[in-house]
Design a protein around this motif. Structure first.
Motif, PDB file in Angstrom:
ATOM      1  N   ARG A 173       0.928  -1.269   0.097  1.00 15.20           N
ATOM      2  CA  ARG A 173       0.124   0.117   0.010  1.00 15.20           C
ATOM      3  C   ARG A 173       0.766   1.486  -0.049  1.00 15.20           C
ATOM      4  O   ARG A 173       0.340   2.399  -0.209  1.00 15.20           O
ATOM      5  N   TYR A 187      -6.053  -0.739   7.856  1.00 18.89           N
ATOM      6  CA  TYR A 187      -4.672  -0.330   6.942  1.00 18.89           C
ATOM      7  C   TYR A 187      -4.980   1.197   6.765  1.00 18.89           C
ATOM      8  O   TYR A 187      -5.976   1.643   6.464  1.00 18.89           O
ATOM      9  N   GLY A 188      -3.915   1.930   7.167  1.00 22.02           N
ATOM     10  CA  GLY A 188      -4.205   3.520   6.846  1.00 22.02           C
ATOM     11  C   GLY A 188      -2.640   3.936   6.320  1.00 22.02           C
ATOM     12  O   GLY A 188      -1.653   3.382   6.496  1.00 22.02           O
ATOM     13  N   GLU A 196      -8.393  11.347  10.077  1.00 21.25           N
ATOM     14  CA  GLU A 196      -8.515  12.724   9.566  1.00 21.25           C
ATOM     15  C   GLU A 196      -8.319  13.854  10.227  1.00 21.25           C
ATOM     16  O   GLU A 196      -8.077  14.957   9.522  1.00 21.25           O
ATOM     17  N   LEU A 237      -4.615  11.881   4.240  1.00 19.99           N
ATOM     18  CA  LEU A 237      -5.235  10.654   4.262  1.00 19.99           C
ATOM     19  C   LEU A 237      -5.376  10.135   3.164  1.00 19.99           C
ATOM     20  O   LEU A 237      -6.240  10.661   2.268  1.00 19.99           O
ATOM     21  N   LEU A 238      -4.667   9.313   2.528  1.00 22.91           N
ATOM     22  CA  LEU A 238      -4.207   8.842   1.323  1.00 22.91           C
ATOM     23  C   LEU A 238      -5.017   7.409   1.272  1.00 22.91           C
ATOM     24  O   LEU A 238      -5.721   7.019   0.232  1.00 22.91           O
ATOM     25  N   GLY A 239      -5.566   6.726   2.313  1.00 21.26           N
ATOM     26  CA  GLY A 239      -6.613   5.565   2.460  1.00 21.26           C
ATOM     27  C   GLY A 239      -6.428   5.101   3.865  1.00 21.26           C
ATOM     28  O   GLY A 239      -5.550   5.136   4.499  1.00 21.26           O
ATOM     29  N   VAL A 240      -7.787   4.507   4.178  1.00 19.18           N
ATOM     30  CA  VAL A 240      -7.946   4.085   5.631  1.00 19.18           C
ATOM     31  C   VAL A 240      -9.020   2.971   4.965  1.00 19.18           C
ATOM     32  O   VAL A 240     -10.176   3.234   4.586  1.00 19.18           O
ATOM     33  N   GLU A 241      -8.999   1.677   5.536  1.00 17.49           N
ATOM     34  CA  GLU A 241      -9.833   0.585   5.155  1.00 17.49           C
ATOM     35  C   GLU A 241      -9.615  -0.642   6.260  1.00 17.49           C
ATOM     36  O   GLU A 241      -8.814  -0.673   6.874  1.00 17.49           O
ATOM     37  N   ARG A 249     -10.370   5.805  11.670  1.00 16.54           N
ATOM     38  CA  ARG A 249     -10.787   6.778  10.639  1.00 16.54           C
ATOM     39  C   ARG A 249     -10.853   8.366  11.129  1.00 16.54           C
ATOM     40  O   ARG A 249     -10.205   9.336  10.474  1.00 16.54           O
TER      41      ARG A 249
END
Length: 260
Positions: free
Chosen positions: A39, A255-256, A181, A187-191, A177
């Motif tokens: 990632r 994942y962040g 933020e 923030l490129l991505g969090v899931e 999340r």
């Protein structure tokens, strides 16, 4: 949100004791860390990286292979893990330290890589604040962690037996999340992704958790020996979850990826 998270001294001692056995049972940890490496932003090449919560140094060595010219630092709160990792190489420096109070200068890193470590930090906002402080502009903080729902099968089984806290508590995904933020980092991505392991029996699961150093570290856990009758009741309760592959143990992985 921080209530009920383990004491750092207990976490450090538990993982120090598990240093020698950790890698033999760390299949999930390696899969999650590898997914986190995948990632990282495409084309991103740091000059200086930190493996935060480096453990046995498995990912320090992979980072060194991936970025051979970069200077690497392995940092862990468990000195036993650092003693185990140091002879195996990977990082240039091995540092005992706390993710909430990094012993590093401002704007001194291009990458912070942290896989399955920050779930043990009571103040994740402080971790993010430290990441923002020590990263250079354009630097990346990539982390994986665990959230509510992890080991839910084991939690539900114990709840049916005695109602005590026998399973480590974790933060909600929504909290990860929101804190990301609010961090001041982009923030490129969090899931959130579930990962399920299967075991032939309950003993195999509990032995793996102990070998990882990740058995129950919660305050409020029951003291003393667990009686045979309660163990038999737990086995019966857990059997309700059995699948064709075996007894499931589900981890809810976060994942962040953030950038300064």
């Amino acid at each position: 949100m921080t209530d009920g998270l383990p004491d750092k001294r207990q976490v450090a001692a538990s993982f120090s004791r598990a240093a020698a056995s950790y890698d033999s049972v760390a299949a999930l940890q390696r899969a999650v860390g590898s997914a986190l490496l995948g990632r990282l932003p495409e084309g991103f090449v740091p000059e200086r990286w930190l493996d935060l919560g480096s453990g046995t140094g498995h990912f320090s060595r992979l980072l060194a292979e991936r970025f051979p010219v970069a200077e690497g630092i392995a940092l862990d709160i468990a000195e036993g893990m650092l003693r185990h990792a140091r002879p195996l190489g990977g990082a240039r420096r091995f540092v005992a330290g706390d993710a909430e109070r990094l012993p590093l200068r401002e704007a001194s890193l291009d990458l912070i890589f942290s896989s399955l470590a920050v779930q043990w930090c009571a103040d994740f906002a402080a971790v993010l604040g430290e990441a923002r402080r020590v990263l250079r502009p354009g630097g990346v903080f990539a982390f994986s962690s665990l959230c509510v729902g992890t080991l839910q099968e084991l939690r539900d089984s114990w709840q049916a037996v005695d109602g005590f806290v026998h399973v480590n508590r974790f933060r909600r995904f929504e909290d990860y999340r929101q804190l990301a933020e609010d961090s001041g980092l982009r923030l490129l991505g969090v899931e959130q992704r579930p990962e399920t392991l299967h075991f032939p029996d309950l003993r195999s699961l509990t032995q793996e958790l102990k070998a990882l150093g990740a058995h129950n570290l919660n305050p409020g856990r029951p003291g003393g020996l667990t009686g045979r009758a309660r163990i038999l009741a737990l086995i019966d309760a857990y059997e309700r979850f059995r699948q064709p592959e075996g007894l499931p143990a589900t981890y809810q992985v976060v994942y962040g990826v953030l950038q300064k």
